[in-house]
Design a protein around this motif. Structure first.
Motif, PDB file in Angstrom:
ATOM      1  N   GLU A  36     -10.876  -2.594   5.142  1.00 24.20           N
ATOM      2  CA  GLU A  36     -10.140  -2.045   3.997  1.00 24.20           C
ATOM      3  C   GLU A  36     -11.026  -1.209   3.070  1.00 24.20           C
ATOM      4  O   GLU A  36     -10.592  -0.150   2.607  1.00 24.20           O
ATOM      5  CB  GLU A  36      -9.452  -3.167   3.213  1.00 24.20           C
ATOM      6  N   TRP A  49      -9.734  -6.592   0.603  1.00 26.21           N
ATOM      7  CA  TRP A  49     -10.951  -5.793   0.642  1.00 26.21           C
ATOM      8  C   TRP A  49     -11.954  -6.323   1.668  1.00 26.21           C
ATOM      9  O   TRP A  49     -13.140  -6.487   1.399  1.00 26.21           O
ATOM     10  CB  TRP A  49     -11.588  -5.679  -0.750  1.00 26.21           C
ATOM     11  N   ASN A  50     -11.398  -6.593   2.877  1.00 23.69           N
ATOM     12  CA  ASN A  50     -12.235  -6.954   4.015  1.00 23.69           C
ATOM     13  C   ASN A  50     -11.636  -6.323   5.260  1.00 23.69           C
ATOM     14  O   ASN A  50     -10.649  -5.586   5.189  1.00 23.69           O
ATOM     15  CB  ASN A  50     -12.331  -8.483   4.163  1.00 23.69           C
ATOM     16  N   ARG A  66     -11.392   2.260   4.566  1.00 23.33           N
ATOM     17  CA  ARG A  66     -10.160   3.061   4.544  1.00 23.33           C
ATOM     18  C   ARG A  66      -9.855   3.562   3.139  1.00 23.33           C
ATOM     19  O   ARG A  66      -9.409   4.698   2.958  1.00 23.33           O
ATOM     20  CB  ARG A  66      -8.983   2.241   5.094  1.00 23.33           C
ATOM     21  N   MET A  67     -10.112   2.724   2.134  1.00 21.41           N
ATOM     22  CA  MET A  67      -9.875   3.168   0.758  1.00 21.41           C
ATOM     23  C   MET A  67     -10.900   4.216   0.352  1.00 21.41           C
ATOM     24  O   MET A  67     -10.569   5.200  -0.328  1.00 21.41           O
ATOM     25  CB  MET A  67      -9.924   1.974  -0.201  1.00 21.41           C
ATOM     26  N   ASP A  95       0.852  -1.194   0.000  1.00 17.66           N
ATOM     27  CA  ASP A  95       0.000   0.000   0.000  1.00 17.66           C
ATOM     28  C   ASP A  95       0.883   1.237   0.000  1.00 17.66           C
ATOM     29  O   ASP A  95       1.594   1.505   0.984  1.00 17.66           O
ATOM     30  CB  ASP A  95      -0.907  -0.017   1.237  1.00 17.66           C
ATOM     31  N   LEU A 138      -3.296  -1.540   3.315  1.00 15.22           N
ATOM     32  CA  LEU A 138      -4.283  -2.165   2.441  1.00 15.22           C
ATOM     33  C   LEU A 138      -3.640  -3.328   1.694  1.00 15.22           C
ATOM     34  O   LEU A 138      -2.562  -3.190   1.110  1.00 15.22           O
ATOM     35  CB  LEU A 138      -4.851  -1.149   1.457  1.00 15.22           C
ATOM     36  N   THR A 139      -4.295  -4.484   1.716  1.00 17.49           N
ATOM     37  CA  THR A 139      -3.720  -5.700   1.152  1.00 17.49           C
ATOM     38  C   THR A 139      -4.385  -6.149  -0.139  1.00 17.49           C
ATOM     39  O   THR A 139      -3.882  -7.055  -0.808  1.00 17.49           O
ATOM     40  CB  THR A 139      -3.837  -6.846   2.164  1.00 17.49           C
ATOM     41  N   THR A 167     -16.126  -2.518  -4.053  1.00 19.39           N
ATOM     42  CA  THR A 167     -14.759  -2.998  -4.181  1.00 19.39           C
ATOM     43  C   THR A 167     -14.624  -3.850  -5.442  1.00 19.39           C
ATOM     44  O   THR A 167     -15.633  -4.231  -6.054  1.00 19.39           O
ATOM     45  CB  THR A 167     -14.383  -3.846  -2.962  1.00 19.39           C
ATOM     46  N   GLU A 172      -1.287   2.523   4.823  1.00 23.19           N
ATOM     47  CA  GLU A 172      -2.352   2.115   5.730  1.00 23.19           C
ATOM     48  C   GLU A 172      -2.546   0.606   5.774  1.00 23.19           C
ATOM     49  O   GLU A 172      -3.489   0.117   6.380  1.00 23.19           O
ATOM     50  CB  GLU A 172      -3.674   2.781   5.335  1.00 23.19           C
TER      51      GLU A 172
END
Length: 543
Positions: free
Chosen positions: A413, A409-410, A416-417, A399, A405-406, A443, A403
């Motif tokens: 995440e 998308w759970n 935050r995005m 990221d 982010l991987t 997402t 932050e």
């Protein structure tokens, strides 16, 4: 039994079904989702007083499409609307490049960035005046576009020949540098190139950026009155009026092939639906060749080519119901339907580079839609129905925003995005977040769940890069909708000419199916005549 089964009710599938119905075929469209439309749908799920488009919104390619024009969808209730300005690209210093449907207004705005840039823009417009009609005819015609291609080649020579061809093959960064001294014109071209997955340094991105800019200049970026779903409604209504049907909630799991020919489909429930003449697949090429057809029916070379198929960028989208207009620092952005947010071409290059390296961008380039500005029916007076999307890598390595982010998308995440997206808007419109009444986050996985063709949020059914266009789309071959299975046609944006709402892949597939059956019928008739002639020759004479 029907003459044709169409898999998928996106715009391409519905266009194909309509054209088949027009020649008297019985047609059934099978849709996996509970409503038709694919990526052309709208709803009130963000807030009951607001209409939000789930996926696509602005349709310059639809406005240019001779395919859609011939369907006469205005007779089915379709109406178009335009924002006062087509597109704006504001900057933090208060400057703003504006694309207006009045080319002199666009040029005057660019002159404020650098004297003479307006003339540069008008020069690009004059080239469009010479070539635009033939470009759109060639673009939407089956490949190769013999007639329109010949006319286009002649006009290309008259408009500058090899020098012009060179310009259209340039990366959009270089094209902007050659044509403009200031940022304004460069931003309009480069931002429009990133409507696809073309970075400012990609070969051919200059031509695509010019094409989208000229479509906006000449036709605008129109929207259907009442939401994107109004376009789908018109297509469905037209089809049903000609005897066709659309069945939703019926995912197709298999295309049935016998003796090398597609003879029908099987649904998730096991229902078999035979097709007398053809099966048309408005699905992505990897889905068609990776799951719907058993591998023994496909040549090994095709399967090997599909392993090299490249998707376009993954997408992350936020929809908003706003209790007031977006408070842009640059007032010129307030009247545009589409707004691009990035601080210069270098910022666009930085963004594309982060995605290429597997990084979630820290300052995402945003395409933002002000839908009530474009169509007043979308939300209550003095409010705004809006959205913004950005791109992210399919496989996230890190990221860039720090932050953590991987890409899973759970676990928070998505929120935050979405906050990062809103912070980017806030840079150009201080106070924006205070006007948010409700929001929806889409997402990459949720986009795919809502429409299987949007693989991980890829919105163009495959990269728009030159190595996967024309005769290379979806794999090296003819660039045509025919497949190795007789009676089966690829009718999605994975086929030529690619992404966007214009109906050309569906139309090309339908025409190929019609032509094939006519050729077969002609061959059968000829054979029958030959047999009859032989029969007459061999029959003894009577007196």
């Amino acid at each position: 039994m029907v003459d044709a089964v169409v898999i998928g009710s996106g715009p391409n599938g519905l266009v194909a079904a309509n054209l088949l119905a027009d020649v008297g075929w019985s047609v059934e469209v099978l849709e996996a989702q509970d409503e038709p439309g694919g990526a052309v749908r709208s709803d009130r799920a963000v807030h009951p007083e607001y209409i939000n488009d789930l996926f696509s919104s602005f349709y310059p390619l639809a406005a240019a499409s001779p395919v859609l024009a011939r369907l006469g969808l205005h007779s089915e209730g379709l109406r178009w609307s335009h924002a006062p300005q087509v597109l704006a690209h504001p900057l933090l210093d208060g400057g703003c490049a504006v694309l207006d449907r009045d080319r002199s207004a666009t040029a005057a705005g660019l002159d404020r960035f650098a004297p003479g840039d307006g003339d540069g823009w008008l020069g690009l417009c004059r080239i469009w005046d010479q070539l635009g009609d033939e470009i759109t005819r060639a673009l939407f015609a089956p490949f190769p576009p013999v007639r329109s291609g010949a006319v286009l080649a002649a006009r290309l020579r008259a408009a500058g020949g090899l020098r012009l061809a060179r310009s259209l093959l340039l990366p959009v960064r270089r094209l902007g540098e050659e044509e403009f001294d200031g940022q304004g014109g460069r931003l309009l071209l480069a931002g429009n190139a990133l409507h696809a997955d073309l970075s400012p340094e990609a070969a051919g991105s200059g031509g695509f950026g010019w094409l989208m800019s000229m479509l906006g200049q000449s036709l605008g970026f129109p929207v259907p009155v009442g939401g994107a779903g109004a376009l789908t409604t018109a297509l469905v209504r037209r089809l049903q009026g000609r005897g066709g049907s659309v069945r939703c909630g019926h995912p197709v799991t298999e295309i049935v092939v016998r003796q090398g020919r597609a003879v029908g489909v099987r649904t998730e429930t096991g229902e078999a639906i035979p097709a007398r003449r053809a099966v048309l697949a408005d699905v992505s090429a990897p889905s068609l060749y990776g799951s719907l057809i058993a591998s023994e029916h496909l040549p090994g070379r095709l399967l090997d080519d599909m392993r090299r198929f490249q998707w376009d960028f993954a997408t992350f989208k936020v929809d908003w119901a706003l209790n007031g207009p977006i408070p842009w620092s640059s007032a010129a952005a307030a009247s545009a339907g589409t707004v691009h947010l990035a601080e210069g071409v270098d910022e666009l290059t930085r963004f594309a580079s982060q995605i290429a390296r597997g990084l979630v961008p820290d300052r995402p380039f945003l395409l933002l839609g002000q839908m009530t500005t474009a169509d007043g029916s979308r939300s209550p007076r003095d409010t705004e129905s809006a959205w913004a999307y950005t791109h992210v890598p399919h496989t996230v390595k890190a990221d860039a925003g720090g932050e953590g982010l991987t890409g899973a998308w759970n676990a928070g995440e998505p929120e935050r995005m979405a906050d990062r997206v809103e912070q980017q808007v806030e840079r150009y419109a201080p106070g924006f977040r205070s006007r948010i009444r409700a929001r929806r986050i889409l997402t990459p996985p949720s986009l795919e769940a809502a429409d299987a063709n949007l693989h991980n949020g890829a919105i163009n059914a495959g990269t728009a890069s030159m190595h996967q266009q024309l005769v290379f789309r979806p794999v090296p071959g003819t660039g045509r909708p025919e497949t190795p299975v007789r009676g089966l046609y690829l009718a999605s944006a994975s086929a030529h000419p690619g992404g966007g709402v214009h109906g050309a892949p569906g139309a090309n597939a339908a025409r190929a199916a019609i032509r094939s059956t006519r050729v077969t019928a002609h061959a059968l008739t000829s054979a029958q005549r030959l047999l009859a002639r032989r029969d007459r020759v061999g029959r003894p004479r009577t007196t």
